[in-house]
Enzyme design. Structure first.
Site, PDB file in Angstrom:
ATOM      1  CE  LYS A  13      -2.077  -1.126   3.876  1.00 41.04           C
ATOM      2  NZ  LYS A  13      -1.345  -2.391   4.139  1.00 41.04           N
ATOM      3  NE  ARG A  88      -4.432  -1.342   9.965  1.00 42.90           N
ATOM      4  CZ  ARG A  88      -3.364  -0.795   9.375  1.00 42.90           C
ATOM      5  NH1 ARG A  88      -3.392   0.455   8.976  1.00 42.90           N
ATOM      6  NH2 ARG A  88      -2.286  -1.508   9.185  1.00 42.90           N
ATOM      7  NE  ARG A 127       7.284  -2.439   6.330  1.00 46.44           N
ATOM      8  CZ  ARG A 127       5.958  -2.337   6.454  1.00 46.44           C
ATOM      9  NH1 ARG A 127       5.223  -1.832   5.461  1.00 46.44           N
ATOM     10  NH2 ARG A 127       5.357  -2.753   7.544  1.00 46.44           N
ATOM     11  NE  ARG A 160       6.208  -0.343  10.324  1.00 49.42           N
ATOM     12  CZ  ARG A 160       5.035  -0.368   9.710  1.00 49.42           C
ATOM     13  NH1 ARG A 160       4.896   0.214   8.534  1.00 49.42           N
ATOM     14  NH2 ARG A 160       4.009  -0.967  10.266  1.00 49.42           N
ATOM     15  NE  ARG A 171       1.964  -4.948  11.425  1.00 55.86           N
ATOM     16  CZ  ARG A 171       3.009  -4.786  10.611  1.00 55.86           C
ATOM     17  NH1 ARG A 171       4.157  -5.392  10.873  1.00 55.86           N
ATOM     18  NH2 ARG A 171       2.911  -4.026   9.558  1.00 55.86           N
TER      19      ARG A 171
END
Ligand code: ADP
Ligand code: ADP
Ligand code: ZN
Length: 216
Positions: A13, A88, A127, A160, A171
């Protein structure tokens, strides 16, 4: 244009939102980025959001809805904006409709980026994000030109806190329980377009460009 990006964590996203933002010259609003910034600065909002984020849980709807309402009322949003990571929950989706109705505006398109669970884990664990400008990299599929350094601004790249395997699993389960139901909500409003997020970044971008062109 008002564009909503849906998809599990790691769907791409943020990566696609910055391309849309550049191409259409409209702001990219990522609630996750807003919260991370607040945590970094140690503001009241940051203190409230921190523990939820660390566990991979959702920040309560009242907090998130208030932040978004304020942000989309700013002048730079008058030609449109991209929402990444919001809504969300069903409650957030309905709150967004109400906010927009008050402003006499509405969502133009909802892009639902789907990606396999395997890909999610591979993507999130590799990431890296720029500390300074927020640019998103991947150690294998989208590496920076110089290790540990942002191509765009020279900032330092970091991993992160919530991109660790245990938190990633949580998550994903939060996504399935709380976020997935809004796919149907937007389908019923005939706003939803499915995007295959398992392809390469440029191929996903091609699908998105076509979808946006079709709505303009
Ligand atoms: P990703 O896109 O990788 O899923 P985000 O950066 O969008 O992650 O979100 C990181 C965290 O910020 C979430 O796990 C959640 O704790 C919080 N968050 C972001 N957006 C929302 C939202 N709309 N509602 C509730 N919590 C949110
Ligand atoms: P989200 O905002 O949905 O959590 P990101 O845009 O941050 O997702 O992407 C998650 C990770 O996957 C990043 O490391 C990014 O560079 C990488 N990535 C994004 N899109 C793709 C893709 N189509 N193929 C391979 N890797 C991707
Ligand atoms: Zn940078």
């Amino acid at each position: 244009m008002i564009i909503v990006l849906l998809g599990p964590p790691g769907a791409g996203k943020g990566t696609q939102a910055s391309k849309i933002s550049e191409t259409l010259s409209i702001p990219h609003i990522a609630t996750g980025d807003i919260f991370r910034e607040a945590v970094k600065k140690g503001t009241e909002l940051g203190r409230k959001a921190k523990e939820y984020m660390e566990r991979g849980e959702l920040v309560p709807d009242e907090i998130v809805n208030g932040i978004v309402k304020e942000r989309i009322s700013e002048p730079d949003c008058s030609n449109g904006f991209i929402l990444d990571g919001y809504p969300r929950t069903l409650n957030q989706a309905k709150a967004l409709d109400e906010m927009l109705a008050e402003m006499n505006r509405k969502i133009d398109i909802v892009l639902n980026i789907s990606v396999s669970e395997d890909n999610v884990v591979k993507r999130l664990s590799n990431r890296r994000v720029c500390k300074r400008c927020g640019a998103i990299y991947h150690l294998i599929t989208n590496p920076p030109k110089r290790e540990g350094m942002c191509d765009k601004c020279g900032g330092e790249l970091y991993q992160r806190e919530d991109d660790r395997e245990e938190v990633i699993r949580n998550r994903l389960s939060v996504y399935r329980k709380q976020t997935e139901p809004i796919i149907k909500y937007y389908e019923e409003k005939a706003l939803l377009i499915d995007i295959d997020g398992n392809r390469e970044i440029e191929e996903v971008w091609d699908q998105i460009k076509r979808a946006i062109e079709g709505r303009r």
